[in-house]
Design a protein around this motif. Structure first.
Motif, mmCIF file in Angstrom:
data_model
loop_
_atom_site.group_PDB
_atom_site.id
_atom_site.type_symbol
_atom_site.label_atom_id
_atom_site.label_comp_id
_atom_site.label_asym_id
_atom_site.label_seq_id
_atom_site.Cartn_x
_atom_site.Cartn_y
_atom_site.Cartn_z
ATOM 1 N N GLY A 165 36.287 7.130 -3.150
ATOM 2 C CA GLY A 165 35.262 6.332 -2.478
ATOM 3 C C GLY A 165 35.971 5.377 -1.401
ATOM 4 O O GLY A 165 35.382 4.867 -0.495
ATOM 5 N N LEU A 166 37.024 4.822 -1.942
ATOM 6 C CA LEU A 166 37.887 3.790 -1.256
ATOM 7 C C LEU A 166 38.438 4.375 0.093
ATOM 8 O O LEU A 166 38.505 4.087 1.305
ATOM 9 C CB LEU A 166 38.929 3.256 -2.075
ATOM 10 N N HIS A 167 38.751 5.701 -0.001
ATOM 11 C CA HIS A 167 39.251 6.672 1.179
ATOM 12 C C HIS A 167 38.316 6.754 2.224
ATOM 13 O O HIS A 167 38.516 6.815 3.344
ATOM 14 C CB HIS A 167 40.004 7.649 0.572
ATOM 15 N N ARG A 168 37.154 6.957 1.601
ATOM 16 C CA ARG A 168 36.048 7.425 2.669
ATOM 17 C C ARG A 168 35.629 6.116 3.128
ATOM 18 O O ARG A 168 35.254 6.252 4.478
ATOM 19 C CB ARG A 168 34.726 7.774 1.848
ATOM 20 N N GLU A 169 35.559 5.137 2.690
ATOM 21 C CA GLU A 169 35.374 3.829 3.264
ATOM 22 C C GLU A 169 36.485 3.496 4.289
ATOM 23 O O GLU A 169 36.275 2.924 5.520
ATOM 24 C CB GLU A 169 35.116 2.709 2.235
ATOM 25 N N LEU A 170 37.800 3.607 4.047
ATOM 26 C CA LEU A 170 38.680 3.632 5.065
ATOM 27 C C LEU A 170 38.489 4.510 6.185
ATOM 28 O O LEU A 170 38.604 3.825 7.454
ATOM 29 C CB LEU A 170 40.127 3.859 4.306
ATOM 30 N N GLN A 171 38.096 5.508 6.225
ATOM 31 C CA GLN A 171 37.965 6.607 7.239
ATOM 32 C C GLN A 171 36.767 6.166 7.924
ATOM 33 O O GLN A 171 36.809 6.013 9.485
ATOM 34 C CB GLN A 171 37.712 7.958 6.677
ATOM 35 N N ARG A 172 35.605 5.705 7.480
ATOM 36 C CA ARG A 172 34.478 5.327 7.969
ATOM 37 C C ARG A 172 34.849 4.001 8.903
ATOM 38 O O ARG A 172 34.390 4.033 10.106
ATOM 39 C CB ARG A 172 33.436 4.900 7.132
ATOM 40 N N VAL A 181 45.814 7.716 8.514
ATOM 41 C CA VAL A 181 45.146 6.391 8.389
ATOM 42 C C VAL A 181 45.880 5.981 7.044
ATOM 43 O O VAL A 181 46.122 4.699 6.932
ATOM 44 C CB VAL A 181 43.544 6.738 8.238
ATOM 45 N N PHE A 182 46.001 6.575 6.040
ATOM 46 C CA PHE A 182 46.364 6.303 4.746
ATOM 47 C C PHE A 182 47.970 5.868 4.959
ATOM 48 O O PHE A 182 48.301 4.852 4.253
ATOM 49 C CB PHE A 182 46.283 7.267 3.579
ATOM 50 N N HIS A 183 48.730 6.839 5.457
ATOM 51 C CA HIS A 183 50.286 6.466 5.666
ATOM 52 C C HIS A 183 50.495 5.151 6.333
ATOM 53 O O HIS A 183 51.324 4.502 5.943
ATOM 54 C CB HIS A 183 50.751 7.685 6.528
ATOM 55 N N GLN A 184 49.666 4.907 7.391
ATOM 56 C CA GLN A 184 49.893 3.707 8.147
ATOM 57 C C GLN A 184 49.817 2.536 7.019
ATOM 58 O O GLN A 184 50.352 1.529 7.587
ATOM 59 C CB GLN A 184 48.850 3.500 9.233
ATOM 60 N N LEU A 185 48.977 2.396 6.004
ATOM 61 C CA LEU A 185 49.065 1.292 5.197
ATOM 62 C C LEU A 185 50.517 1.087 4.478
ATOM 63 O O LEU A 185 50.769 -0.077 3.817
ATOM 64 C CB LEU A 185 47.962 1.535 4.062
ATOM 65 N N GLY A 186 51.279 2.004 4.179
ATOM 66 C CA GLY A 186 52.377 2.027 3.560
ATOM 67 C C GLY A 186 52.488 2.140 1.897
ATOM 68 O O GLY A 186 53.168 1.160 1.419
ATOM 69 N N ILE A 187 51.196 2.280 1.389
ATOM 70 C CA ILE A 187 50.818 2.377 -0.031
ATOM 71 C C ILE A 187 51.337 3.696 -0.435
ATOM 72 O O ILE A 187 50.962 4.774 0.140
ATOM 73 C CB ILE A 187 49.350 2.076 -0.070
ATOM 74 N N PRO A 188 51.884 3.626 -1.579
ATOM 75 C CA PRO A 188 52.299 4.878 -2.430
ATOM 76 C C PRO A 188 51.202 5.806 -2.826
ATOM 77 O O PRO A 188 50.247 5.127 -3.292
ATOM 78 C CB PRO A 188 53.167 4.591 -3.264
ATOM 79 N N GLU A 225 44.249 15.010 -2.173
ATOM 80 C CA GLU A 225 45.451 15.146 -1.439
ATOM 81 C C GLU A 225 45.206 15.036 -0.037
ATOM 82 O O GLU A 225 46.128 14.647 0.910
ATOM 83 C CB GLU A 225 45.818 16.549 -2.008
ATOM 84 N N ARG A 226 44.081 15.485 0.478
ATOM 85 C CA ARG A 226 43.836 15.600 1.913
ATOM 86 C C ARG A 226 43.734 14.109 2.487
ATOM 87 O O ARG A 226 44.465 13.782 3.484
ATOM 88 C CB ARG A 226 42.515 16.223 2.119
ATOM 89 N N ALA A 227 42.960 13.324 1.833
ATOM 90 C CA ALA A 227 43.025 11.857 2.009
ATOM 91 C C ALA A 227 44.365 11.354 2.155
ATOM 92 O O ALA A 227 44.573 10.388 3.026
ATOM 93 C CB ALA A 227 41.981 11.174 0.892
ATOM 94 N N GLN A 228 45.206 11.410 1.066
ATOM 95 C CA GLN A 228 46.415 10.684 0.804
ATOM 96 C C GLN A 228 47.416 11.311 1.996
ATOM 97 O O GLN A 228 48.606 10.690 1.929
ATOM 98 C CB GLN A 228 46.848 10.914 -0.414
ATOM 99 N N SER A 229 47.056 12.490 2.477
ATOM 100 C CA SER A 229 48.137 13.064 3.656
ATOM 101 C C SER A 229 47.525 12.568 5.003
ATOM 102 O O SER A 229 48.346 12.978 5.903
ATOM 103 C CB SER A 229 48.090 14.465 3.465
#
Length: 478
Positions: A118-125, A93-100, A86-90
């Motif tokens: 794991g994908l979210h952590r790599e995105l943040q890195r 960085v994630f919102h900028q992708l426009g992915i539901p 929930e934290r990652a999807q809020s």
């Protein structure tokens, strides 16, 4: 009471955990506490914040304390995964992708959530790497410098660690020998190996698996002695460093390993005793301090910044300046008016031509220290400057103190005096009016462009280090 979405989510998970543990349905618990099951569902899903009276009723019905419900700890692994997702999807960085966002249901396994995380952590890195711009590096470095200024550049925890390691290696007094450094490495389970094929981007490489610290066969030009490099490599292990999370963390680690090496090469107890006698004799001098412990002039000057204020109440400044007048290393807690850019960064700024850090370059005799008093808008300072050169060009090392503290230093009798009004541009940045009038519009210099000004900071956990080179090197020596 919880207020953020993440806190409400954690609260909801804890309420659901207690309800399910007692075997209640939503409607059954709702009947016990006087609300509809649908209202409890909103609370458990983090969509609504309950009143304190309702929390007390839920706690009573499930046999726990209110504080148990309000804990920030997820009640189980599944809840922890859902909260992290929930934290990652809020995140922005994630919102900028426009992915539901992925809606978590009971049918989604823990392993599936782990894979998504794991994908979210790599995105943040990757996002952290992308923002490591030169400006970001300057800001991080400025914050670190200001923090150390508040501490008078003194780290008692590292001082004590170094004294402990030196004692264990049997070092008592005098310059720290290469043999003592090797013994210190052995006590950590490491062997020092000197090789000629180190990756060009690394000063040393530590093979943690096989207990080896690889070093170059000779000192690196610019004062990076082999003892210091070995001690810095050991410091990473002693200080429990993990892979840097961002550029600020990388700079913090670099500061700490440099500090540890300095503490070992110039131990606190012996250094303070030496300086105390020199102060008593009114004969404090960087060159004597340097020679007593067999280190570089720069190392001795920097070590003074760790000790003079904390142990003797003397504020001071340290500058390393290149031949063009640009600051490459700095510390000050004596209010010297050092130049700063809009971010507050000092490194790379040009010092006044009147300061001894630049005036010393014009001295005929470069083998001895140059002493000077300088009147500035912040007061008068006494400075001692030594010049040197490397393959990259000339540099100067300056240690200075306010006028009243010059009485403790050799060279206080200097009659050399300068007046600096910088940052007023008329001091040394603006040409005299008659010279400007003569040449205005009649000259066209071709500027020298420094290519690094266009380069982003290197990517990777250890900025500037090529992982491919390092791993290939370890394979060759494994």
């Amino acid at each position: 009471m919880p207020s953020t979405s993440i806190e409400l989510s954690t609260l909801g998970h804890r309420i659901r955990h207690q309800r399910v543990s007692r075997g209640y349905t939503l409607d059954e618990l709702g009947e016990l506490v006087g609300v509809a099951g649908s209202q409890l569902s909103l609370i458990e899903n983090g969509k609504r914040e309950p009143k304190l009276s309702l929390l007390q009723a839920i706690a009573g019905a499930t046999g726990v304390e209110v504080t148990d419900l309000l804990s920030n700890e997820p009640p189980n692994r599944r809840a922890a995964l859902e909260i992290e997702l929930e934290r990652a999807q809020s995140s922005s960085v994630f919102h900028q992708l426009g992915i539901p966002a992925v809606r978590v249901t009971k049918g989604i396994s823990d392993e599936a959530i782990e894979a998504i995380l794991g994908l979210h952590r790599e995105l943040q890195r990757r996002e952290r790497e992308a923002i490591a711009t030169p400006e970001e590096a300057r800001r991080a470095n400025t914050e670190l410098r200001l923090m150390m200024r508040e501490r008078n550049n003194y780290r008692p925890d590292i001082e004590q660690l170094a004294e402990k390691q030196l004692k264990a290696a049997g070092h008592v007094s005098g310059a720290l020998t290469h043999r003592s450094v090797s013994l210190m490495a052995e006590q950590l389970g490491f062997e020092l190996l000197y090789v000629s094929d180190l990756p060009h981007s690394a000063r040393s490489v530590t093979d943690i698996e096989h207990g080896r610290i690889y070093l170059p066969p000779a000192s690196i030009p610019g004062g990076h002695g082999l003892r210091s490099m070995a001690l810095q490599a050991m410091a990473h292990r002693l200080l429990g460093h993990e892979r840097p999370t961002d550029y600020a963390d990388f700079l913090q680690q670099r500061l700490e390993i440099n500090y540890y090496a300095a503490c070992c090469l110039m131990p606190e107890a012996a250094s303070v005793a030496f300086l105390a006698q020199a102060k008593k004799d009114r004969n404090l001098a960087v060159e004597d301090f340097r020679d007593a412990f067999g280190v570089t002039h720069e190392a001795a000057g920097m070590r003074l910044t760790n000790l003079l204020t904390t142990h003797f109440g003397i504020p001071l400044h340290f500058l390393r300046v290149d031949g063009s007048g640009a600051i490459s290393r700095v510390f000050e807690n004596d209010d010297l008016p050092v130049p700063r850019d809009v971010t507050g960064s000092v490194e790379g700024q040009i010092v006044c031509r009147k300061w001894s850090a630049r005036a010393a370059f014009s001295e005929q005799n470069r083998t001895t220290e140059h002493y000077q008093y300088t009147d500035t808008p912040a007061g008068t300072y006494w400075c001692s400057t030594q010049t040197g050169s490397t393959s990259d060009g000339e540099f100067s090392i300056t240690v200075g103190v306010p006028f009243d503290d010059a009485k403790w230093f050799r060279g206080r009798e200097s009659v050399t005096r300068a007046v600096s009004t910088c940052p007023d541009e008329s001091c040394c940045r603006r040409p005299p009016a008659e010279v400007a009038a003569r040449w205005q519009g009649k000259a066209w210099p071709s500027a020298r462009v420094h290519m690094q000004m266009f380069s982003p900071l290197p990517r990777g956990a250890f900025p500037g280090v090529d992982d491919n080179e390092v791993y290939a090197f370890l394979d060759r020596h494994a």
